[in-house]
Motif scaffolding. Structure first.
Motif, PDB file in Angstrom:
ATOM      1  N   LEU A 179       0.855  -1.176   0.000  1.00 40.22           N
ATOM      2  CA  LEU A 179       0.000   0.000   0.000  1.00 40.22           C
ATOM      3  C   LEU A 179       0.896   1.232   0.000  1.00 40.22           C
ATOM      4  O   LEU A 179       2.024   1.184   0.488  1.00 40.22           O
ATOM      5  N   VAL A 180       0.387   2.343  -0.499  1.00 38.60           N
ATOM      6  CA  VAL A 180       1.244   3.482  -0.784  1.00 38.60           C
ATOM      7  C   VAL A 180       1.623   4.300   0.448  1.00 38.60           C
ATOM      8  O   VAL A 180       2.592   5.054   0.414  1.00 38.60           O
ATOM      9  N   THR A 181       0.907   4.157   1.539  1.00 39.06           N
ATOM     10  CA  THR A 181       1.244   4.858   2.776  1.00 39.06           C
ATOM     11  C   THR A 181       1.020   3.938   3.974  1.00 39.06           C
ATOM     12  O   THR A 181       0.240   2.980   3.895  1.00 39.06           O
ATOM     13  N   PRO A 182       1.667   4.223   5.099  1.00 36.33           N
ATOM     14  CA  PRO A 182       1.382   3.460   6.319  1.00 36.33           C
ATOM     15  C   PRO A 182      -0.086   3.563   6.720  1.00 36.33           C
ATOM     16  O   PRO A 182      -0.671   2.585   7.215  1.00 36.33           O
ATOM     17  N   GLU A 183      -0.684   4.745   6.504  1.00 39.54           N
ATOM     18  CA  GLU A 183      -2.101   4.920   6.849  1.00 39.54           C
ATOM     19  C   GLU A 183      -2.983   4.011   6.002  1.00 39.54           C
ATOM     20  O   GLU A 183      -3.952   3.409   6.494  1.00 39.54           O
ATOM     21  N   GLU A 184      -2.659   3.910   4.709  1.00 40.13           N
ATOM     22  CA  GLU A 184      -3.443   3.065   3.819  1.00 40.13           C
ATOM     23  C   GLU A 184      -3.241   1.593   4.180  1.00 40.13           C
ATOM     24  O   GLU A 184      -4.172   0.787   4.122  1.00 40.13           O
ATOM     25  N   ALA A 185      -2.026   1.224   4.566  1.00 41.73           N
ATOM     26  CA  ALA A 185      -1.759  -0.152   4.990  1.00 41.73           C
ATOM     27  C   ALA A 185      -2.558  -0.501   6.240  1.00 41.73           C
ATOM     28  O   ALA A 185      -3.118  -1.601   6.362  1.00 41.73           O
ATOM     29  N   THR A 186      -2.632   0.430   7.182  1.00 39.92           N
ATOM     30  CA  THR A 186      -3.414   0.211   8.398  1.00 39.92           C
ATOM     31  C   THR A 186      -4.894   0.045   8.069  1.00 39.92           C
ATOM     32  O   THR A 186      -5.576  -0.856   8.588  1.00 39.92           O
ATOM     33  N   LEU A 187      -5.402   0.908   7.200  1.00 39.41           N
ATOM     34  CA  LEU A 187      -6.805   0.809   6.780  1.00 39.41           C
ATOM     35  C   LEU A 187      -7.072  -0.539   6.123  1.00 39.41           C
ATOM     36  O   LEU A 187      -8.099  -1.176   6.382  1.00 39.41           O
ATOM     37  N   PRO A 332      -6.284  17.844   4.656  1.00 39.02           N
ATOM     38  CA  PRO A 332      -5.647  16.711   5.345  1.00 39.02           C
ATOM     39  C   PRO A 332      -5.642  15.445   4.502  1.00 39.02           C
ATOM     40  O   PRO A 332      -4.681  14.675   4.530  1.00 39.02           O
ATOM     41  N   GLU A 333      -6.720  15.216   3.728  1.00 38.55           N
ATOM     42  CA  GLU A 333      -6.787  14.020   2.892  1.00 38.55           C
ATOM     43  C   GLU A 333      -5.687  14.038   1.832  1.00 38.55           C
ATOM     44  O   GLU A 333      -5.044  13.022   1.566  1.00 38.55           O
ATOM     45  N   ALA A 334      -5.464  15.183   1.208  1.00 37.43           N
ATOM     46  CA  ALA A 334      -4.462  15.279   0.145  1.00 37.43           C
ATOM     47  C   ALA A 334      -3.041  15.225   0.686  1.00 37.43           C
ATOM     48  O   ALA A 334      -2.103  14.871  -0.033  1.00 37.43           O
ATOM     49  N   ALA A 335      -2.854  15.585   1.946  1.00 30.64           N
ATOM     50  CA  ALA A 335      -1.515  15.593   2.547  1.00 30.64           C
ATOM     51  C   ALA A 335      -1.145  14.249   3.176  1.00 30.64           C
ATOM     52  O   ALA A 335       0.011  14.061   3.575  1.00 30.64           O
ATOM     53  N   THR A 336      -2.102  13.323   3.246  1.00 25.70           N
ATOM     54  CA  THR A 336      -1.834  12.028   3.872  1.00 25.70           C
ATOM     55  C   THR A 336      -0.693  11.306   3.172  1.00 25.70           C
ATOM     56  O   THR A 336      -0.622  11.268   1.947  1.00 25.70           O
ATOM     57  N   GLY A 337       0.197  10.737   3.962  1.00 23.34           N
ATOM     58  CA  GLY A 337       1.295   9.966   3.408  1.00 23.34           C
ATOM     59  C   GLY A 337       2.514  10.778   3.039  1.00 23.34           C
ATOM     60  O   GLY A 337       3.521  10.218   2.609  1.00 23.34           O
ATOM     61  N   ILE A 338       2.440  12.087   3.188  1.00 25.16           N
ATOM     62  CA  ILE A 338       3.592  12.953   2.917  1.00 25.16           C
ATOM     63  C   ILE A 338       4.042  13.526   4.261  1.00 25.16           C
ATOM     64  O   ILE A 338       3.374  14.406   4.818  1.00 25.16           O
ATOM     65  N   PRO A 339       5.145  13.045   4.817  1.00 24.90           N
ATOM     66  CA  PRO A 339       5.536  13.450   6.174  1.00 24.90           C
ATOM     67  C   PRO A 339       6.193  14.827   6.239  1.00 24.90           C
ATOM     68  O   PRO A 339       7.183  15.028   6.929  1.00 24.90           O
ATOM     69  N   ALA A 340       5.629  15.763   5.498  1.00 24.08           N
ATOM     70  CA  ALA A 340       6.110  17.144   5.550  1.00 24.08           C
ATOM     71  C   ALA A 340       5.437  17.862   6.714  1.00 24.08           C
ATOM     72  O   ALA A 340       4.351  17.482   7.172  1.00 24.08           O
ATOM     73  N   ARG A 341       6.066  18.924   7.179  1.00 29.21           N
ATOM     74  CA  ARG A 341       5.567  19.653   8.340  1.00 29.21           C
ATOM     75  C   ARG A 341       4.618  20.770   7.918  1.00 29.21           C
ATOM     76  O   ARG A 341       4.962  21.595   7.080  1.00 29.21           O
ATOM     77  N   ASP A 342       3.432  20.751   8.516  1.00 31.29           N
ATOM     78  CA  ASP A 342       2.435  21.780   8.246  1.00 31.29           C
ATOM     79  C   ASP A 342       2.990  23.145   8.649  1.00 31.29           C
ATOM     80  O   ASP A 342       3.476  23.334   9.760  1.00 31.29           O
ATOM     81  N   GLY A 343       2.916  24.090   7.711  1.00 29.28           N
ATOM     82  CA  GLY A 343       3.399  25.436   7.987  1.00 29.28           C
ATOM     83  C   GLY A 343       4.858  25.647   7.649  1.00 29.28           C
ATOM     84  O   GLY A 343       5.337  26.778   7.660  1.00 29.28           O
TER      85      GLY A 343
END
Length: 409
Positions: A179-187, A332-343
Motif C-alpha cells: 500500500l502506498v502509505t502506512p495509513e493506507e496499509a493500516t486501513l 488533510p486528505e491530500a496531505a496524507t502519506g507525505i511526512p512534511a511539516r504543516d506550515g
C-alpha cells in the motif's frame, strides 16, 4: 536467470498520471534487476502509441486495447457475482499470454499492479507474488456510495462489498501486499475479512526531482498579467478531482476574489468532464484541458492547491508542486502519506473557510510563501527520490544481488 512478470491495468507510459507514474518507475526499477515481461491494457489509441516505450523496457509484452464498455462489464459482473472492476479488465488474450509465459520462461516472481490484475495470477503459481494494491479501492467506492444518488449509490455499495472480499482473498494469496502509505496499509488491515494475517507493507511514491526542477522553467504564457494564480493539476475525469475543483471554484474562490479581484484559478489536466468545463469563467476559473507539460503551470503559480475531500494514498500532484518549489495548500486528505511539516513544507487546511483563510495568508505574505516553497523542494529532494523509495523491491521479489538485462523472449 530469474525473470519477472509484471501485470498492470494500464500501460505505464507515458508516466503522466498518478497510477502511471508509480507503475512506470516500478517497472523500470524491476527491469534493472531482472528481465521483465509485461501484460497490460491500453485505454485508447494514445496509449497504443506508446507501445515502443513498452517494448524498450520489456523482454516481451502483451498490450491489449481495452474496448469493453462499462455497460457490458456491468452486465457481466451482475451475471457472475464479481466486482465490475474485475470484469472490466478480463481478457482472454492476457490470460493466454500469462499461461504461455509461465510455461516457457523461468518466471520466479509476479508483480501485480492494481487489484484488477490479480485475476491473472494462477493459483498454481509457486513463485513470489507481490501485490501492489496502491490504495484501498473498496474504501474508495464506499466513499463514492455515500455521496452518490440512487441508483448509483447502490452500485457503488455493491462494488465496495465485493471488492473488499476480493482484496482479502488476494492479500492472503500474495507473498506480500503493498500500500502506498502506512495509513493506507493500516486501513487495509482493518478491513480484512477474518482469517490468517497476510503480509501488508507500505511502499511510498517518489518524485523525479531532476525532471520537476524549477531551475530554468519559465511560467506558462497564459499566466502572464493578472493574478495571483492558484493552480490545481490532475486527471480531470477522476471524481475526487472533479469534486475538489468544483468546491474550490464555487466556494473558496469568491472569498479570495473579495480581497484579490483579479485572482485566477487554473484547473490543469486532461479529460475535463462537463461539470469541470462548466467552471470556465466562474470566479476567475480557467480550464486548460490537457497540456504538453505541467511544469510551466506549476512554475508560474503563486499557490498550488490540492483541496481533495476523497483521497487515497500519496498525491503525486502534491509532490510535483513541492519539487517545483511552490507553496502547496492541501486538505488533510491530500496531505496524507507525505511526512512534511504543516506550515513549513506545506500548509494544511480543512473546510472552505479555512482554505480561503490559509490561501489569503499565503498570497499576502509572499516571503513566507517562497520560504515554504523552497523548504518543500529541499524536503522532496532529501526524502522522496524514487531509487530510495523502491530499494526494498529487490528483496521482496527475491532478486537481491541480481543485475537485470533485457533478453528476447
Amino acid at each position: 536467470m530469474s525473470e519477472v512478470l509484471f501485470l498492470a491495468h494500464r500501460i505505464p507510459f507515458p508516466p503522466d498520471r498518478g497510477d502511471k507514474i508509480r507503475s512506470c518507475h516500478v517497472l523500470r526499477h524491476i527491469a534493472g534487476l531482472a528481465p521483465v515481461h509485461v501484460a497490460c491494457f491500453a485505454d485508447d489509441e494514445g496509449d497504443m502509441g506508446h507501445e515502443p516505450d513498452l517494448a524498450a523496457v520489456a523482454a516481451s509484452y502483451c498490450l491489449v486495447r481495452r474496448s469493453r464498455t462499462l455497460k457490458v462489464a456491468g452486465l457481466d459482473a451482475l451475471a457472475s457475482g464479481k466486482p465490475v472492476s474485475l470484469t472490466a479488465f478480463a481478457d482472454k488474450r492476457i490470460s493466454a499470454f500469462v499461461a504461455r509465459l509461465l510455461a516457457t520462461r523461468p518466471i520466479s516472481a509476479i508483480y501485480v499492479f492494481s487489484g484488477q490484475m490479480a485475476q491473472y495470477v494462477p493459483a498454481s503459481f509457486a513463485g513470489r507474488v507481490l501485490m501492489d494494491f496502491v490504495d484501498v479501492d473498496s474504501a474508495k467506492f464506499e466513499a463514492y456510495a455515500q455521496q452518490a444518488r440512487f441508483p448509483l449509490g447502490l452500485l457503488y455499495t455493491r462494488e465496495a462489498r465485493l471488492l473488499s472480499r476480493f482484496e482479502s482473498e488476494t492479500a492472503r494469496r500474495a507473498s506480500a501486499s503493498l500500500l502506498v502509505t502506512p495509513e493506507e496499509a493500516t486501513l487495509f488491515r482493518q478491513r480484512l475479512a477474518p482469517g490468517p494475517d497476510p503480509v501488508i507493507l507500505a511502499l511510498g511514491n517518489g518524485i523525479d526531482t531532476e525532471f520537476f526542477d524549477p531551475e530554468g522553467m519559465p511560467p506558462a504564457p497564459e499566466l502572464a498579467g493578472e493574478g495571483p494564480h492558484l493552480t490545481f493539476t490532475g486527471q480531470m475525469d477522476y471524481p475526487p478531482n472533479v469534486a475538489a475543483v468544483e468546491m474550490f471554484a464555487r466556494e473558496v474562490m469568491p472569498q479570495i476574489r473579495a480581497v484579490f479581484p483579479q485572482a485566477r484559478f487554473n484547473v490543469v489536466g486532461r479529460a475535463p468532464t462537463l461539470a469541470v468545463r462548466s467552471l470556465e469563467g466562474v470566479h476567475g476559473t480557467l480550464v486548460t484541458g490537457a497540456v504538453i507539460d505541467v511544469r510551466p503551470w506549476l512554475s508560474g503559480a503563486d499557490l498550488v492547491v490540492a483541496p481533495l475531500t476523497i483521497a487515497r494514498g500519496v498525491q503525486n500532484k502534491v509532490l510535483e508542486a513541492m519539487a517545483m518549489a511552490r507553496p502547496v495548500l492541501a486538505t488533510p486528505e491530500a496531505a496524507t502519506g507525505i511526512p512534511a511539516r504543516d506550515g513549513q513544507e506545506l500548509v494544511v487546511a480543512n473546510g472552505t473557510e479555512a482554505l480561503a483563510k490559509a490561501a489569503l495568508s499565503l498570497l499576502h505574505d509572499k516571503v513566507r510563501a517562497a520560504t515554504i516553497g523552497q523548504s518543500a523542494r529541499a524536503f522532496v529532494v532529501e526524502k522522496c527520490g524514487w531509487a530510495g523509495v523502491l530499494a526494498p523491491l529487490a528483496d521482496l521479489l527475491g532478486l537481491s544481488g541480481l543485475k537485470g538485462s533485457r533478453v528476447a523472449a
